[in-house]
Design an enzyme around this catalytic site. Structure first.
Site, PDB file in Angstrom:
ATOM      1  CG  ASP A 294      -5.057   5.181   0.814  1.00 18.29           C
ATOM      2  OD1 ASP A 294      -6.052   4.438   0.918  1.00 18.29           O
ATOM      3  OD2 ASP A 294      -4.943   6.254   1.438  1.00 18.29           O
TER       4      ASP A 294
ATOM      5  CG  HIS B 144      -9.125  -2.101   3.778  1.00 18.41           C
ATOM      6  ND1 HIS B 144      -8.846  -2.142   2.432  1.00 18.41           N
ATOM      7  CD2 HIS B 144      -8.749  -0.874   4.205  1.00 18.41           C
ATOM      8  CE1 HIS B 144      -8.324  -0.989   2.061  1.00 18.41           C
ATOM      9  NE2 HIS B 144      -8.255  -0.195   3.119  1.00 18.41           N
ATOM     10  CG  ASP B 145     -11.572   1.428   3.205  1.00 19.90           C
ATOM     11  OD1 ASP B 145     -11.342   1.399   4.425  1.00 19.90           O
ATOM     12  OD2 ASP B 145     -10.821   1.972   2.378  1.00 19.90           O
TER      13      ASP B 145
ATOM     14  CG  ASP C  23      -2.371   0.156   0.893  1.00 19.31           C
ATOM     15  OD1 ASP C  23      -2.676   1.065   0.110  1.00 19.31           O
ATOM     16  OD2 ASP C  23      -3.189  -0.627   1.393  1.00 19.31           O
TER      17      ASP C  23
ATOM     18  CD  GLU D 192      -8.850   4.181  -1.874  1.00 22.06           C
ATOM     19  OE1 GLU D 192      -9.714   3.666  -1.142  1.00 22.06           O
ATOM     20  OE2 GLU D 192      -7.901   4.872  -1.428  1.00 22.06           O
TER      21      GLU D 192
END
Length: 545
Positions: free
Chosen positions: A200, A315-316, A98, A251
């Site tokens: 991210d 995860h979100d 990440d 993202e």
């Protein structure tokens, strides 16, 4: 389009703090990932995406980085991380990290220097603005996690900007010195041998010029996809990315299909592929007609230009079988159908840990049982405004990020075999019947179905590079589409419904030879007619025509 290894890959996301704890402190760790690599490899995936494990105060579960060059103690050590990388590569898989460079922690040395004085050399590493004449914030923008993007700093008399939590100040990408620091850090990790980055919040790097008030501050799309972002990403590509054979996935919140080729076009020199959020963020519950329309628009926008990703949870976002499927009576069938959907649509499929088991969302009894900073801040703010606490709590449950962050369910023992200590967040009570041990013992489990899907992708380029045609436009429960490549035609038939639906083969397919490739009901075989048939709830079939 060029054929590349990463277009043909299947990615498995590891949220390590919830994966496997080897030292009993209640947090998963890198040794836990190493210990379970054989399990991951047995699924057949190609790439592991590891959520942030850098040094961090952990206000936002590692997305508030205090040191890009150090591993946080909860996760392990740098030598342990190097062992992980070696073990991943030994098994023929790849590892992507990440990359969080829209913001840092407020404990990062850059920010500590930046806030120390207005004339500090790192002052412009972050975004500082004077108050308005009345002392209020520079504008009316909201952040993802807070009522304002601005926090006042008493020491220097200015506000700093944060798209997320107060403890996550945004970096100022207009600063050339800051950008060079980031590129140096990226090269450092790539030279250690990683195989790419999941980037991210990368659509947020450029800010609207002049920081004007928003007409509707609650619509925070103004935070993303602003002029200048492509300049930054192209520079990143030229100075770092193009020199390595890696996977990059951005993202990209609030972008539309027409933006996709600008980020991932093979002639652009920016990113390989992207996550868009027209489904996960903008489609709260399942809407088949909307979903099909989204898929068609993105396919047409990216065809022969760029590359998409397919995912329904991470995860979100709440686990897909709970949010978009049926996690009750038809949990297994629904989980398999959703897996079929993700792996047969155009783009790179992502598997979030536990998805291959059909893990579900969770419902805890109190806000105190939750850890999600976005959820807790929203609860605090709305209760402070006078709303009924229970009503607020209930409204936040469906999309709490903790729905997907409960520990991986390895077996039916206490704490699901995740830890010998007290888990950092409670385990889903249904781990006694949904777990790895159970899945590996059942030949009809979701796990083995996912394994078949992944192998089919490896063996059949049509799943990767095939053209896509929606053959069920307008049907609110059936999704039927074709993938076609070099004369090979696959027909995917999905009944995304809790009830039966009649299916009739589209015109022109009546005389085609039909070979069953995959079905999520075990009693379907190659002799089952599909000329006109009744599909059961959440039934999925794939045929070679």
């Amino acid at each position: 389009m060029n054929r590349t290894w990463w277009k043909e890959a299947v990615v498995y996301q590891i949220y390590w703090r919830s994966f496997y704890d080897t030292n009993g402190d209640g947090y998963g760790d890198l040794q836990g990932v190493i210990d379970k690599l054989d399990y991951i490899q047995s699924l057949g995936v190609d790439v592991i995406w590891l959520n942030p494990c850098y040094e961090s105060p952990d206000r936002d579960n590692g997305y508030d980085i205090a040191d890009y060059y150090t591993i946080m103690e909860k996760a392990g050590t740098m030598p342990l991380w190097e062992t992980l990388l070696h073990e991943v590569h030994t098994r023929g898989m790849k590892l992507i990290m990440d990359l969080v460079v829209n913001h840092t922690s407020d404990q990062h040395s850059w920010f500590l220097e930046s806030r120390s004085s207005k004339d500090n050399p790192k002052r412009d590493y972050y975004i500082w603005r004077d108050p308005k004449a009345d002392g209020s914030a520079p504008n009316n923008w909201r952040s993802y996690f807070e009522p304002s993007t601005w926090t006042f700093d008493e020491a220097t008399g200015q506000y700093y900007f944060h798209s997320f939590a107060v403890e996550q100040p945004d970096l100022n990408w207009e600063s050339e010195a800051l950008r060079e620091e980031i590129y140096r850090m990226m090269r450092w990790w790539l030279d250690k041998g990683i195989d790419g980055f999941r980037m991210d919040a990368v659509a947020l790097l450029a800010k609207p010029e002049g920081y004007p008030d928003a007409e509707n501050p609650d619509d925070i799309s103004y935070l993303a996809n602003n002029p200048g972002v492509h300049t930054f990403l192209h520079e990143m590509h030229e100075k770092v990315l193009k020199h390595y054979d890696i996977l990059t996935v951005g993202e990209l919140g609030f972008i539309k299909p027409e933006d996709g080729p600008l980020y991932t076009g093979e002639d652009r020199g920016e990113l390989n592929t992207l996550f868009h959020f027209e489904v996960a963020d903008e489609m709260p519950t399942w809407d088949m007609l909307r979903f099909k329309e989204i898929q068609t628009r993105w396919y047409e926008a990216l065809k022969d230009k760029g590359w998409n990703s397919q995912f329904l949870n991470n995860h979100d976002h709440t686990r897909q079988v709970t949010r978009y499927g049926n996690d009750g009576e038809f949990r297994v069938e629904s989980a398999k159908l959703l897996g079929t959907l993700v792996h047969t649509l155009p783009g790179m499929p992502y598997i979030y840990q536990g998805e291959e088991l059909g893990m579900t969302g969770v419902r805890f009894s109190s806000i105190e049982d939750y850890d999600d900073i976005a959820m807790k801040n929203k609860y605090r703010d709305e209760v402070a405004e006078g709303r009924d606490p229970q009503e607020v709590f209930e409204s936040l449950l469906p999309r709490s990020r903790d729905n997907s962050r409960t520990p991986m369910q390895w077996d039916a023992s206490d704490n699901a075999g995740f830890t010998t200590g007290k888990p950092w967040i409670k385990v889903n009570p249904n781990h006694t019947r949904i777990n790895v041990e159970q899945a590996l013992a059942d030949p009809n489990s979701v796990f083995y179905y996912y394994k078949k899907l992944i192998q089919l992708r490896k063996d059949n380029p049509v799943m990767v590079y095939g053209d896509y045609y929606d053959l069920s436009e307008g049907h609110a429960e059936l999704y039927v589409f074709k993938r076609e490549l070099d004369g090979v035609r696959w027909l995917v038939i999905l009944n995304h419904s809790d009830r039966e639906n009649e299916f009739t083969l589209p015109a022109g397919y009546e005389d085609a030879k039909k070979e069953l490739v995959l079905a999520n009901y075990s009693d379907v075989d190659g002799t089952t007619s599909i000329q006109k048939t009744t599909l059961r709830p959440h039934e999925a079939r794939v045929y070679r025509m």
